[in-house]
Design a protein around this motif. Structure first.
Motif, short mmCIF file in Angstrom:
data_model
loop_
_atom_site.label_atom_id
_atom_site.label_comp_id
_atom_site.label_asym_id
_atom_site.label_seq_id
_atom_site.Cartn_x
_atom_site.Cartn_y
_atom_site.Cartn_z
N CYS A 97 0.84 -1.19 0.00
CA CYS A 97 0.00 0.00 0.00
C CYS A 97 0.88 1.24 0.00
O CYS A 97 2.11 1.15 0.07
N GLY A 98 0.25 2.40 -0.07
CA GLY A 98 0.97 3.65 0.05
C GLY A 98 0.48 4.41 1.27
O GLY A 98 -0.65 4.19 1.74
N VAL A 150 -3.38 3.86 1.72
CA VAL A 150 -4.08 3.91 0.44
C VAL A 150 -3.83 2.63 -0.35
O VAL A 150 -2.68 2.22 -0.54
N GLY A 151 -4.90 1.99 -0.83
CA GLY A 151 -4.79 0.87 -1.75
C GLY A 151 -4.06 -0.32 -1.16
O GLY A 151 -4.16 -0.63 0.01
N GLN A 197 -6.81 -9.39 -3.02
CA GLN A 197 -7.62 -8.49 -3.84
C GLN A 197 -6.98 -7.11 -3.87
O GLN A 197 -6.56 -6.59 -2.83
N VAL A 198 -6.93 -6.52 -5.05
CA VAL A 198 -6.38 -5.16 -5.20
C VAL A 198 -7.46 -4.17 -4.75
O VAL A 198 -8.61 -4.24 -5.21
N MET A 199 -7.09 -3.25 -3.88
CA MET A 199 -8.08 -2.38 -3.23
C MET A 199 -8.02 -0.95 -3.75
O MET A 199 -6.96 -0.45 -4.14
N ASP A 200 -9.20 -0.29 -3.72
CA ASP A 200 -9.28 1.13 -4.04
C ASP A 200 -9.61 1.97 -2.80
O ASP A 200 -9.68 3.19 -2.87
N ASN A 201 -9.82 1.29 -1.65
CA ASN A 201 -10.25 2.03 -0.46
C ASN A 201 -9.07 2.61 0.30
O ASN A 201 -7.91 2.21 0.11
N ILE A 202 -9.37 3.55 1.16
CA ILE A 202 -8.35 4.17 2.00
C ILE A 202 -8.88 4.27 3.42
O ILE A 202 -10.09 4.24 3.67
N TYR A 233 -2.08 -1.41 -6.35
CA TYR A 233 -1.07 -1.71 -5.33
C TYR A 233 0.30 -1.54 -5.97
O TYR A 233 0.40 -1.27 -7.18
N PHE A 234 1.36 -1.67 -5.18
CA PHE A 234 2.71 -1.36 -5.67
C PHE A 234 2.79 0.08 -6.17
O PHE A 234 3.54 0.39 -7.11
#
Length: 599
Positions: free
Chosen positions: A348-349, A360-361, A368-373, A395-396
């Motif tokens: 994540c970032g 973030v993410g 699962q690749v996430m869009d939530n924060i 991610y990454f």
């Protein structure tokens, strides 16, 4: 209630099992012709017999008088456990043959504890007696009992008694007790100042407090006020240390009107060097950072409240994705666990907006690749979900903060495709908006903000593709990207941070799949990269951030792909690497950020 501390003087051998031969216990050669046979109960039985003889007053051959109280004892027991008594009874002193000896400077209650310990190895300590026993043990040089008493008192230090225990620890030369008492005094400087407990402190201790970077105060003006009050309390005897003590305050951090008030302080007016001191402050404020460090190391040194806390967020321990978070206090070199995230996140970032930490993410435990924060409140020690997701799950990714806005760059999306897109989050409006894309796709890159511009460093275009040495710079004013000088080597999954006006790229993996310990820095004034001293350990997937004027490299993976809990620090002044306290868990593919410390 008393607390029983047992000091085990011997390590008892294990009892012989029934199936063992009696010879199994005979293992110590004696004079080359035999073996010593050890009775495992010898010491405990002998101790019980000694206590019985003492309690029944049998065969006692010396009376020790303390505060008029007579204690009957055995010379051999006293001499065996106390170097003080051994010298008294074996050297050419009058007490060596006297039936009665008298001890001064200790209490009868304290000596009772010493006798109990010498005969049985045990002593009953209470809050009201522990200090008396400690002083008696120190006087009689019973080191084991001194250590027990100091350990007992460690947990009883508060800000109200810390100055007393500091002095006591110096008297008995107990370093642990002294260190703990001093730390409590530093943490509670304001309470000590406002309650007047500092007023009678000696100059040496006051100097150590004012000088220390570990001193906790809401601001430097409080430190100055505390010192001025201390000086005024007994100015005639403290006049000679006034200037040297004032120089320990971080005077250049103070407002100009505060310095004028100091200059006009009534009882300080006749200090002939005060004008010189203020002139030195003004001179210091015009210097470069390097010249400031050379001019006054104390003034250049940051306080606790200026250092910030380093947070290590999420990642992987090699088996599982992590929701755990740890906080590092650089001043004390200690990691503390804090509230975990609501969701485990790897790759994540993180970024800091308005004093809050945003995660973030990333990928969750189900990959699962996430869009939530989510957002961390350090005051409440609590994470909360932010309602507004990113426009693209990734991610990454790389993250940077410019003018209180969060910029998300690159990464890998749900289709496992690398990205060149970027987006911006405005915390005030809660909205995400797209910004200009980079010139090429990249993930596993690092990011740092230098002079208000976002740098994205290294990474790779696609899985198993060439790792990149290229660097791009984003200007939020023009919403444009431009290329800058490439690094000396390609770096995938490197760490990136900004310190003292330079951008640092740390570790990573190069095109030949070598795990790197090398470090290089980019100077925007020259537009060039320069080599820096290498890390002690090659690592990638690590977190890197600046805190308290130093660069910290947290976790990651080493040359053998093992996840790490170790942490290295690059000293911003000496330009040397050292290891610092490690995290409580191994952590790779995590993220790090710095928040202001909370009182």
């Amino acid at each position: 209630q008393g607390t029983l501390f047992s000091y085990l003087c011997m390590s008892y051998p294990r009892k012989r099992q029934r199936s063992e031969s009696p010879d199994a216990q005979c293992s110590t050669p004696v004079h080359g012709s035999g073996e010593a046979v050890l009775d495992p109960l010898f010491h405990s039985h002998r101790s019980k017999e000694l206590v019985s003889l003492w309690e029944s007053r049998e065969l006692c051959d010396v009376d020790v008088v303390v505060e008029g109280t007579r204690f009957q004892a055995h010379r051999v027991v006293l001499a065996a456990g106390s170097p003080h008594f051994r010298a008294m009874f074996t050297k050419n002193f009058s007490e060596s043959k006297a039936r009665e000896v008298e001890l001064h400077e200790i209490t009868a209650e304290g000596f009772q504890g010493v006798l109990s310990f010498l005969y049985s190895g045990e002593v009953s300590l209470r809050d009201s007696t522990a200090e008396l026993v400690l002083l008696a043990a120190d006087r009689c040089e019973v080191l084991g009992l001194v250590n027990l008493c100091c350990s007992f008192l460690l947990d009883r230090i508060t800000w109200r008694n810390c100055l007393h225990y500091w002095s006591l620890a110096e008297q008995v030369v107990c370093l642990k007790l002294k260190r703990k008492a001093r730390l409590v005094a530093l943490k509670h400087f304001e309470e000590l100042y406002h309650t007047g407990l500092l007023l009678d402190l000696d100059a040496a201790k006051m100097s150590r407090i004012i000088k220390s970077k570990k001193l906790r105060a809401s601001n430097e003006q409080v430190v100055l006020e505390g010192l001025v009050t201390w000086l005024q309390h007994d100015f005639e005897s403290r006049r000679h240390v006034a200037e040297s003590m004032l120089r320990l305050v971080r005077l250049p951090r103070l407002a100009e009107n505060t310095l004028r008030q100091l200059l006009n302080t009534t009882f300080l007016r006749d200090c002939s060097t005060l004008d010189v001191l203020i002139a030195d402050v003004q001179k210091y404020q015009t210097m470069t950072e390097e010249d400031q460090r050379n001019y006054s190391e104390v003034w250049a040194r940051k306080r606790w409240n200026e250092c910030g806390w380093l947070y290590a967020v999420g990642g992987s321990d090699g088996l599982y994705h992590l929701d755990s978070v740890e906080r590092y206090e650089a001043v004390e070199d200690v990691w503390y666990p804090v509230a975990p995230m609501r969701t485990a996140r790897r790759n994540c970032g993180v970024g800091v907006l308005n004093g809050h930490l945003y995660a973030v993410g990333g990928r969750n435990e189900n990959k699962q690749v996430m869009d939530n924060i989510e957002r961390y409140d350090s005051k409440e020690d609590r994470w909360e979900r932010v309602e507004h997701p990113m426009q693209t799950a990734r991610y990454f990714l790389a993250v940077g903060v410019i003018k209180n806005k969060l910029y998300i760059v690159g990464g890998v999306d749900k289709r496992n495709s690398s990205l060149q897109t970027a987006e911006c989050y405005d915390a005030e409006s809660g909205k995400w908006s797209p910004v200009a894309s980079m010139s090429e796709r990249r993930y596993g890159c690092g990011a740092g903000v230098l002079d208000g511009k976002l740098y994205v460093v290294g990474g790779t275009v696609e899985k198993n593709g060439d790792y990149l040495e290229t660097v791009e710079r984003y200007d939020s004013e023009t919403d444009k990207w431009e290329s800058v000088a490439p690094m000396s080597t390609s770096r995938y999954c490197c760490g990136v941070a900004v310190m003292k006006g330079k951008l640092y790229a740390v570790g990573g993996v190069d095109k030949r799949y070598n795990k790197l310990s090398s470090v290089e820095s980019f100077d925007p004034t020259t537009g060039a990269w320069s080599p820096e001293p290498p890390m002690l350990t090659a690592r990638y997937n690590c977190g890197v951030e600046e805190a308290a004027g130093n660069l910290y490299v947290v976790g990651g993976r080493d040359e053998k792909n093992r996840a790490l809990c170790t942490v290295e620090c690059f000293d911003g002044q000496t330009h040397q690497w050292r290891t610092v306290s490690q995290m409580s868990t191994v952590r790779s593919s995590g993220a790090v950020a710095v928040l202001p410390p909370m009182r």
